[in-house]
Structure formats: structure tokens, C-alpha cells
Design a protein around this motif. Structure first.
Motif, PDB file in Angstrom:
ATOM      1  N   SER A 178       0.831  -1.209   0.000  1.00 53.18           N
ATOM      2  CA  SER A 178       0.000   0.000   0.000  1.00 53.18           C
ATOM      3  C   SER A 178       0.864   1.258   0.000  1.00 53.18           C
ATOM      4  N   ARG A 179       1.931   1.207   0.824  1.00 58.32           N
ATOM      5  CA  ARG A 179       2.750   2.415   0.958  1.00 58.32           C
ATOM      6  C   ARG A 179       3.502   2.738  -0.319  1.00 58.32           C
ATOM      7  N   GLN A 180       3.926   1.655  -1.011  1.00 62.05           N
ATOM      8  CA  GLN A 180       4.633   1.851  -2.274  1.00 62.05           C
ATOM      9  C   GLN A 180       3.735   2.589  -3.265  1.00 62.05           C
ATOM     10  N   SER A 181       2.481   2.130  -3.356  1.00 65.19           N
ATOM     11  CA  SER A 181       1.618   2.757  -4.356  1.00 65.19           C
ATOM     12  C   SER A 181       1.226   4.171  -3.929  1.00 65.19           C
ATOM     13  N   PHE A 182       1.090   4.382  -2.607  1.00 68.34           N
ATOM     14  CA  PHE A 182       0.756   5.731  -2.144  1.00 68.34           C
ATOM     15  C   PHE A 182       1.933   6.690  -2.354  1.00 68.34           C
ATOM     16  N   ARG A 183       3.124   6.183  -2.098  1.00 73.42           N
ATOM     17  CA  ARG A 183       4.328   6.991  -2.279  1.00 73.42           C
ATOM     18  C   ARG A 183       4.384   7.549  -3.702  1.00 73.42           C
ATOM     19  N   ASP A 184       4.097   6.663  -4.661  1.00 71.75           N
ATOM     20  CA  ASP A 184       4.103   7.102  -6.067  1.00 71.75           C
ATOM     21  C   ASP A 184       3.033   8.164  -6.304  1.00 71.75           C
ATOM     22  N   ALA A 185       1.833   7.901  -5.745  1.00 65.92           N
ATOM     23  CA  ALA A 185       0.719   8.838  -5.964  1.00 65.92           C
ATOM     24  C   ALA A 185       1.031  10.197  -5.331  1.00 65.92           C
ATOM     25  N   LEU A 186       1.620  10.151  -4.127  1.00 66.00           N
ATOM     26  CA  LEU A 186       1.908  11.400  -3.423  1.00 66.00           C
ATOM     27  C   LEU A 186       3.003  12.194  -4.151  1.00 66.00           C
ATOM     28  N   ASP A 220       3.098  24.389   3.062  1.00 64.46           N
ATOM     29  CA  ASP A 220       2.999  22.950   2.775  1.00 64.46           C
ATOM     30  C   ASP A 220       1.578  22.458   3.049  1.00 64.46           C
ATOM     31  N   ARG A 221       1.061  22.915   4.164  1.00 63.16           N
ATOM     32  CA  ARG A 221      -0.272  22.421   4.564  1.00 63.16           C
ATOM     33  C   ARG A 221      -1.327  22.845   3.553  1.00 63.16           C
ATOM     34  N   ASP A 222      -1.137  24.031   3.029  1.00 59.21           N
ATOM     35  CA  ASP A 222      -2.066  24.532   2.025  1.00 59.21           C
ATOM     36  C   ASP A 222      -2.028  23.632   0.787  1.00 59.21           C
ATOM     37  N   ILE A 223      -0.824  23.333   0.348  1.00 59.32           N
ATOM     38  CA  ILE A 223      -0.661  22.476  -0.842  1.00 59.32           C
ATOM     39  C   ILE A 223      -1.254  21.094  -0.573  1.00 59.32           C
ATOM     40  N   LEU A 224      -1.025  20.611   0.649  1.00 63.33           N
ATOM     41  CA  LEU A 224      -1.431  19.235   0.976  1.00 63.33           C
ATOM     42  C   LEU A 224      -2.948  19.046   1.054  1.00 63.33           C
ATOM     43  N   LYS A 225      -3.665  20.166   1.142  1.00 60.70           N
ATOM     44  CA  LYS A 225      -5.126  20.045   1.256  1.00 60.70           C
ATOM     45  C   LYS A 225      -5.717  19.172   0.154  1.00 60.70           C
ATOM     46  N   GLN A 226      -5.130  19.270  -1.033  1.00 64.54           N
ATOM     47  CA  GLN A 226      -5.673  18.517  -2.178  1.00 64.54           C
ATOM     48  C   GLN A 226      -4.970  17.162  -2.376  1.00 64.54           C
ATOM     49  N   ALA A 227      -4.026  16.843  -1.480  1.00 67.59           N
ATOM     50  CA  ALA A 227      -3.217  15.628  -1.698  1.00 67.59           C
ATOM     51  C   ALA A 227      -4.078  14.375  -1.612  1.00 67.59           C
ATOM     52  N   PRO A 228      -3.659  13.309  -2.301  1.00 67.58           N
ATOM     53  CA  PRO A 228      -4.425  12.071  -2.217  1.00 67.58           C
ATOM     54  C   PRO A 228      -4.378  11.497  -0.802  1.00 67.58           C
ATOM     55  N   SER A 229      -5.360  10.655  -0.490  1.00 63.58           N
ATOM     56  CA  SER A 229      -5.410  10.056   0.846  1.00 63.58           C
ATOM     57  C   SER A 229      -4.781   8.666   0.804  1.00 63.58           C
ATOM     58  N   ILE A 230      -3.983   8.382   1.812  1.00 60.92           N
ATOM     59  CA  ILE A 230      -3.356   7.052   1.877  1.00 60.92           C
ATOM     60  C   ILE A 230      -4.427   5.961   1.984  1.00 60.92           C
ATOM     61  N   LEU A 231      -5.562   6.339   2.526  1.00 57.43           N
ATOM     62  CA  LEU A 231      -6.621   5.330   2.708  1.00 57.43           C
ATOM     63  C   LEU A 231      -7.135   4.813   1.358  1.00 57.43           C
ATOM     64  N   HIS A 232      -6.921   5.605   0.301  1.00 57.76           N
ATOM     65  CA  HIS A 232      -7.331   5.131  -1.032  1.00 57.76           C
ATOM     66  C   HIS A 232      -6.296   4.223  -1.661  1.00 57.76           C
ATOM     67  N   SER A 233      -5.122   4.111  -1.029  1.00 57.06           N
ATOM     68  CA  SER A 233      -4.080   3.246  -1.596  1.00 57.06           C
ATOM     69  C   SER A 233      -3.937   1.942  -0.817  1.00 57.06           C
ATOM     70  N   LEU A 234      -4.806   1.736   0.171  1.00 58.12           N
ATOM     71  CA  LEU A 234      -4.627   0.539   1.007  1.00 58.12           C
ATOM     72  C   LEU A 234      -4.880  -0.734   0.206  1.00 58.12           C
ATOM     73  N   SER A 235      -4.043  -1.736   0.443  1.00 58.34           N
ATOM     74  CA  SER A 235      -4.273  -3.043  -0.176  1.00 58.34           C
ATOM     75  C   SER A 235      -5.537  -3.632   0.461  1.00 58.34           C
ATOM     76  N   GLU A 236      -6.063  -4.664  -0.162  1.00 66.54           N
ATOM     77  CA  GLU A 236      -7.309  -5.246   0.354  1.00 66.54           C
ATOM     78  C   GLU A 236      -7.138  -5.716   1.804  1.00 66.54           C
ATOM     79  N   LYS A 237      -5.985  -6.332   2.060  1.00 66.28           N
ATOM     80  CA  LYS A 237      -5.733  -6.861   3.419  1.00 66.28           C
ATOM     81  C   LYS A 237      -5.635  -5.732   4.448  1.00 66.28           C
ATOM     82  N   ALA A 238      -4.904  -4.678   4.072  1.00 57.08           N
ATOM     83  CA  ALA A 238      -4.725  -3.554   5.006  1.00 57.08           C
ATOM     84  C   ALA A 238      -6.062  -2.857   5.251  1.00 57.08           C
ATOM     85  N   LEU A 239      -6.871  -2.768   4.209  1.00 61.08           N
ATOM     86  CA  LEU A 239      -8.171  -2.104   4.351  1.00 61.08           C
ATOM     87  C   LEU A 239      -9.083  -2.916   5.275  1.00 61.08           C
ATOM     88  N   GLU A 240      -9.055  -4.234   5.103  1.00 63.14           N
ATOM     89  CA  GLU A 240      -9.885  -5.089   5.949  1.00 63.14           C
ATOM     90  C   GLU A 240      -9.453  -4.970   7.421  1.00 63.14           C
TER      91      GLU A 240
END
Ligand code: HAM
Length: 433
Positions: A178-186, A220-240
Motif C-alpha cells: 500500500s505504501r509503495q503505491s501511495f508513495r508514487d501517488a503522493l 505545505d499544509r495549504d498544498i497538501l489540502k488537495q493531496a491524495p489520501s493514503i486510505l485510497h491506496s490501502l491493499s485489500e488486506k490492510a483495508l480489511e
């Protein structure tokens, strides 16, 4: 030469402290409650050295973390080894667990500690270079019920201490996948803003982009307002895992708020992370925090057991208690204050005071009493219940003057009956508690 306490540290005193949270009676009280709470949940105490080989923290906390990069007290010992004062407890507990082969002794291990930690940070209110943590580590259970138990233990500890208006902020940083895919998205999201990011965030962009999420820099915080959420990158197992944890917390009626910006400052976390904040603490508002660290024990050469835990700062607990006017325990006070006047009386009273103490009666004796008035003032200052005055007149009669300090009632009692008299009062008061 005038000696001064090192910057970022403080003394804990029995009285005379410049701030009430530095009084030792309060520390004892908090330590007693956190210890009992941990025991009630089945955790056992572990004590590890205050320093370790530095590489332990490089490996555990992470080479790109602020703690390792900027905040460790590191020195070379006389044998040329690189040593660090521990900045946190988890790495040391994992080292002790692996080194002592505790995994052989059962499938599940639950530890707690109350210990000083050292971080070379810029001191400010609520942030010290030596602070103290109550922490727990639960090893062996991969399922989210273990996370829920740890979070509940933290909340119950605060509840028993009388703290209010706390917020549990919960997030999942997922598993490695999950973190790998979120890292790329972020990184993809932040790349166009790179030049606008703070210097700190720019330096984290390649090495540890997730940490940018909890930047305190307003731009930074201003920019981050629109940043993707890590919760959308969770693998199925991590989400469960995350969903089941939320269900368990709901069923125990433990309130929490999901905050997908919580990433924590230590690199070993995966899946669950959480922080508890107190609205009265100002900028340093994290009262406690923790999370899951599956894989950490294996990194240290141990078996691949999962783990989850938390650490909470005792300074911040006490500061919150005081800011919230939580009723604090009264300091224990002597039942008897012996006030002998003259050498002969001192000998007699010393024997009797010693006898009291051997009978577990809280007794104080004025070993250099000169005047009744000063002695009585001392007794009052200590909140003693009874002052026993013995002068040459009383000695001649074989009696003592007993002054009950609150009611001001006075009576004369034969010296040889005094111990029984105090034992009886002590017993009666013990029964009332
Ligand atoms: P941490 O969030 O770095 O986590 O520290 C835990 C708590 O210690 C903080 O929430 C805060 O109350 C207190 N604290 C930290 N630094 C300072 C400081 N400089 N001055 C005063 N208080 C401070 C850990 O250390 C992890 N080992 C927690 C953990 C255990 N995670 C899993 N198991």
C-alpha cells in the motif's frame, strides 16, 4: 562556578518546584495508575538500559527519520563503539526480546515500561531533551483486536487519571505494498509544487515523502489540502484490518476520528497508526501515539512476529491534568510529629518515634527543636495530625502533651501509653480508607 541544569531537562522535586507538574508526589501518583492499568490488561514490566548501540535506532526508528537524523544523543565510548541514549522504547524492547529469546516462552508477549527518553530537540513548553514515557508493546498477534486492546488501554489509562476532552486520531499507513503505491501517488501529486515546498519537505521528497504529510509549515499544509489520501491506496488486506479495527472500537464505544494525515515520526509503522491529542496542550499537543510494526522484530534478527504498541509522555499527561484542573491526590502527611525539648526528651522521643515507624505509623521528629512555636509551625507545614510535645516538666511526670493540630484540642497522655494510642488511631484511619 555556578552549576545549572542542562537545557531541556528539569528536576522533579518533593516541594519548591517552579511548576506544579514537577512535584514528585504527582509523578508517583501517575506512575502508580499507569502501572496498575497496564497490569490489569495483562502487560508485564520490562526495563532496558538507557543507552544502546546507535545502529539499533538507525535500523529501528529509521535512518531518514528526524529522530535519527537530528535528535539523537550519540557518542563514542572508550572502546570506540557508537552509543546513543535511547530516543524511544520500542527498538530497545525488540532488541531485548530477540536477544533473550523470549519468543521461545510463548506465542504472545505483552510488555510495559515507564522510562526516560532522550531527544536533542529545540526545547519549548511540552518538549524536553529528557522526557519520560509510559509505553506498551504487544507482540505475537496480527489481528486488529490487538490494536484495539492497545488503544483501549491507552484511553483507559487517561480515563483513570481523570483526563477529559481527548481526541483519538486513527489512520492506516497500510502494508509495504500500500505504501509503495501511495508513495508514487503522493510524489506525482507534489512534483508540480516541488519548488514551493518548505526546505524540510523538499529534502523528504525522495527519501521519505510520507513525512511531508505531517509538515507543520503553513504553505505545505495549504498544498497538501488537495493531496491524495493514503486510505485510497490501502491493499485489500490492510483495508480489511483497518475496517475491522474501527468496528471493534465502535463496539467498545471508544470514540476516534479518522485522520488520513497521521503518519508518525518513526519509520517502523505499518497498518494502524494513532495519536491522542489534548486541546489544552498547545503546539505540542500529542499526548500519546503508537501503531503497528509488523516486521520490526524480524529486522532485528528475531522471528517474524507482529507487534503493536504506544508511548505516552508523562510530562504531557501531568500538564494536561493540571490544565484541566483534575483533582490531584493529597500528599501523605505524618500522623505524629514528635517535638522534644532538650537532650533528655530527644532521647525518649527518638525511641518512641522509631517504635512508631517500626509499627508503620508515619512519624516525623524534630531533631533540633528549640522553641515550641517553631516546632508547631513545622508540624503544621507538614500537615501532621498530632504534635507530641515533651519537655522537662512532662519528662518528670512521665507524660506528653498531645496537640491535635486541626481541632487544637490538647490532652496529656502517659508516655508508656502513647504507642498504643497512635496504633489505635492509625488502624481506625486505615479502616476508613
Ligand atoms: P512518539 O510519538 O515519538 O512515539 O512519542 C510518544 C509520546 O512521547 C509523544 O506522544 C509525547 O507525549 C511524548 N514525547 C515525545 N517526545 C517528547 C519530548 N521531546 N518532550 C516531551 N514529550 C515527548 C514513540 O516514541 C513510539 N516508541 C511509541 C510506540 C510504542 N509505538 C509503538 N510502540
Amino acid at each position: 562556578m555556578k552549576y545549572q541544569i542542562p537545557k531541556g531537562t528539569f528536576d522533579i522535586l518533593p516541594y519548591g518546584a517552579d511548576e506544579p507538574w514537577k512535584l514528585s508526589a504527582l509523578w508517583q501518583y501517575v506512575e502508580q495508575i499507569v502501572r496498575q492499568t497496564a497490569i490489569d490488561y495483562g502487560y508485564r514490566e520490562i526495563r532496558t538500559p538507557m543507552y544502546e548501540r546507535s545502529e539499533l535506532f538507525d535500523r529501528g526508528v529509521g535512518e531518514t527519520s528526524d529522530i535519527v537524523m537530528k535528535e539523537m544523543f550519540t557518542f563514542e565510548d572508550k572502546g570506540g563503539r557508537l552509543i546513543s541514549l535511547r530516543p524511544e522504547g520500542t527498538s530497545s524492547v525488540m532488541r531485548a526480546f530477540v536477544e533473550n529469546n523470549l519468543a521461545q516462552l510463548g506465542p504472545v508477549h505483552k510488555f510495559f515500561y515507564i522510562a526516560p527518553m532522550f531527544r536533542y530537540e529545540r526545547p519549548q513548553s511540552g518538549r524536553y531533551r529528557q522526557h519520560h514515557q509510559f509505553g506498551v508493546e504487544a507482540l505475537g498477534v496480527a489481528g486488529p483486536a490487538q490494536d484495539a486492546e492497545v488503544i483501549d488501554l491507552l484511553c483507559e489509562t487517561y480515563r483513570r487519571l481523570g483526563l477529559q476532552n481527548l481526541t483519538v486520531e486513527l489512520n492506516s499507513v497500510g502494508d509495504l505494498e500500500s505504501r509503495q503505491s501511495f508513495r508514487d501517488a503522493l510524489q506525482a501529486f507534489l512534483r508540480p509544487y516541488f519548488n514551493e515546498l518548505s526546505e524540510d519537505s523538499q529534502s523528504r521528497f525522495e527519501k521519505n515523502p510520507l513525512r511531508i504529510l505531517d509538515s507543520k509549515d503553513p504553505k505545505d499544509r495549504d498544498i497538501l489540502k488537495q493531496a491524495p489520501s493514503i486510505l485510497h491506496s490501502l491493499s485489500e488486506k490492510a483495508l480489511e484490518h483497518f475496517n475491522e479495527l474501527k468496528r471493534l472500537l465502535d463496539s467498545c464505544r471508544i470514540p476516534y476520528r479518522v485522520n488520513d494525515r497521521i503518519v508518525r515520526g518513526l519509520d517502523y509503522y505499518n497498518k494502524t497508526v494513532f495519536e491522542v491529542t489534548a486541546n489544552v496542550l498547545g503546539a505540542q499537543n500529542a499526548l500519546g501515539g503508537g501503531g503497528r510494526y509488523d516486521g520490526l522484530i524480524a529486522t532485528f534478527g528475531g522471528p517474524d512476529l507482529p507487534g503493536v504498541g504506544f508511548g505516552t509522555g508523562i510530562e504531557r499527561i501531568l500538564q494536561t491534568m493540571i490544565a484541566q484542573s483534575v483533582p490531584l491526590p493529597k500528599e501523605p502527611a505524618p500522623l505524629v510529629y514528635w517535638l522534644p525539648l532538650g537532650d533528655e526528651a530527644r532521647r525518649t522521643c527518638f525511641t518512641l518515634a522509631t517504635e512508631c515507624r517500626h509499627r508503620k505509623i508515619f512519624a516525623e521528629i524534630d531533631l533540633q527543636a528549640k522553641k515550641i512555636q517553631t516546632g508547631l509551625q513545622n508540624a503544621t507545614r507538614l500537615n501532621a495530625q498530632i504534635c507530641v510535645i515533651v519537655g522537662s516538666e512532662e519528662l518528670a511526670k512521665g507524660t506528653a502533651q498531645i496537640k491535635h493540630l486541626e481541632s487544637r484540642r490538647q490532652e496529656e497522655i502517659p508516655l508508656d501509653q502513647l504507642i498504643d494510642y497512635f496504633v489505635a488511631i492509625n488502624q481506625k484511619q486505615a479502616e476508613r480508607i
